[in-house]
Design a protein around this motif. Structure first.
Motif, PDB file in Angstrom:
ATOM      1  N   UNK A 121      18.324   4.562  22.535  1.00 20.09           N
ATOM      2  CA  UNK A 121      16.990   5.108  22.289  1.00 20.09           C
ATOM      3  C   UNK A 121      16.132   4.085  21.543  1.00 20.09           C
ATOM      4  N   UNK A 122      16.698   3.481  20.514  1.00 17.40           N
ATOM      5  CA  UNK A 122      15.936   2.585  19.640  1.00 17.40           C
ATOM      6  C   UNK A 122      15.465   1.317  20.334  1.00 17.40           C
ATOM      7  N   UNK A 123      16.300   0.742  21.184  1.00 13.88           N
ATOM      8  CA  UNK A 123      15.905  -0.511  21.839  1.00 13.88           C
ATOM      9  C   UNK A 123      14.696  -0.294  22.747  1.00 13.88           C
ATOM     10  N   UNK A 147       7.891   1.708  12.823  1.00 13.84           N
ATOM     11  CA  UNK A 147       7.960   0.492  13.639  1.00 13.84           C
ATOM     12  C   UNK A 147       8.980  -0.506  13.098  1.00 13.84           C
ATOM     13  N   UNK A 148       8.911  -0.833  11.822  1.00 13.24           N
ATOM     14  CA  UNK A 148       9.822  -1.842  11.267  1.00 13.24           C
ATOM     15  C   UNK A 148      11.272  -1.393  11.327  1.00 13.24           C
ATOM     16  N   UNK A 201      16.566  -2.059  13.822  1.00  9.89           N
ATOM     17  CA  UNK A 201      17.754  -1.448  14.432  1.00  9.89           C
ATOM     18  C   UNK A 201      17.926  -1.909  15.877  1.00  9.89           C
ATOM     19  N   UNK A 202      16.835  -2.022  16.607  1.00 12.93           N
ATOM     20  CA  UNK A 202      16.896  -2.476  18.003  1.00 12.93           C
ATOM     21  C   UNK A 202      17.356  -3.921  18.077  1.00 12.93           C
ATOM     22  N   UNK A 203      16.813  -4.782  17.224  1.00 13.41           N
ATOM     23  CA  UNK A 203      17.200  -6.197  17.220  1.00 13.41           C
ATOM     24  C   UNK A 203      18.675  -6.348  16.889  1.00 13.41           C
ATOM     25  N   UNK A 204      19.152  -5.578  15.938  1.00 11.07           N
ATOM     26  CA  UNK A 204      20.555  -5.631  15.548  1.00 11.07           C
ATOM     27  C   UNK A 204      21.458  -5.201  16.708  1.00 11.07           C
ATOM     28  N   UNK A 238      17.806  10.130  16.883  1.00 16.25           N
ATOM     29  CA  UNK A 238      17.292   8.917  17.516  1.00 16.25           C
ATOM     30  C   UNK A 238      17.625   7.650  16.732  1.00 16.25           C
ATOM     31  N   UNK A 239      17.674   7.715  15.413  1.00 19.28           N
ATOM     32  CA  UNK A 239      17.933   6.512  14.619  1.00 19.28           C
ATOM     33  C   UNK A 239      19.401   6.093  14.674  1.00 19.28           C
ATOM     34  N   UNK A 240      20.254   6.913  15.282  1.00 19.67           N
ATOM     35  CA  UNK A 240      21.672   6.594  15.433  1.00 19.67           C
ATOM     36  C   UNK A 240      21.989   6.027  16.814  1.00 19.67           C
TER      37      UNK A 240
END
Length: 183
Positions: free
Chosen positions: A133-135, A148-149, A154-157, A127-129
């Motif tokens: 999923x992250x957004x 959360x952070x 990752x979502x903002x990026x 999921x972190x890749x």
């Protein structure tokens, strides 16, 4: 405690949803409605809907992806089985790995459970890749969640760069009390 038996108290879990075959939005909504119609699952929050480029097998239509936060009395494996049953009811066929699908439901996180089993690994191992999923997960994850952070950054990026092939497609307001969607 058996991994399939219900837990004594409700647990919070996060589920990723995706669709790129048929009426994508309707399939996502049907999946959420089926899950929320169960007495052992309460849908708490629903992310925005994001259109995303396919990953892995790229010769297929774009996906609609989202995430939901739920409270459940099901164990992690029992919840996974409900997700797999829901996929099957909505016409999911597993022909090509990462290929086209009517619906895909992935259990991302379940309380603070960490497990690496034959059927289920938590947290979800990739999921972190995955921006897709992250957004959406960033939309629904609790402020107090330990990830959360990391998820938010990752979502903002991914959204800022625009190179991840993900864009907000639609906002869905979920009212769990009535079980109705408002778009």
């Amino acid at each position: 405690m058996d991994a399939l038996s219900p837990f004594n108290s409700p647990a919070y879990a996060y589920v990723a949803l995706g669709s790129n075959v048929g009426d994508r939005q309707q399939l996502l909504l049907q999946a959420i409605q089926q899950l929320s119609g169960r007495p052992d699952i309460e849908v708490l929050r629903v992310s925005g809907v994001y259109e995303t480029d396919p990953v892995g097998y790229t010769d297929q239509p774009p996906f609609l992806n989202m995430a939901i936060a739920v409270r459940t009395t099901l164990s992690p494996l029992a919840l996974l089985h409900v997700l797999l049953d829901t996929e099957q009811q909505l016409g999911r066929v597993r022909d090509i790995r990462w290929g086209p699908r009517t619906i895909d439901l992935d259990l991302l996180l379940y309380a603070d459970v960490v497990m690496d089993g034959e059927e289920l690994t938590l947290p979800h191992p990739r999921m972190m890749e995955r921006s897709f999923v992250l957004v959406p997960l960033g939309d629904v994850i609790e402020q107090s969640h330990p990830l959360k952070e990391q998820v938010a950054a990752a979502a903002a990026s991914a959204l800022q760069d625009g190179k991840e092939g993900i864009m907000l497609w639609k906002i869905i307001n979920w009212h769990s009390e009535s079980g109705h969607f408002v778009s």
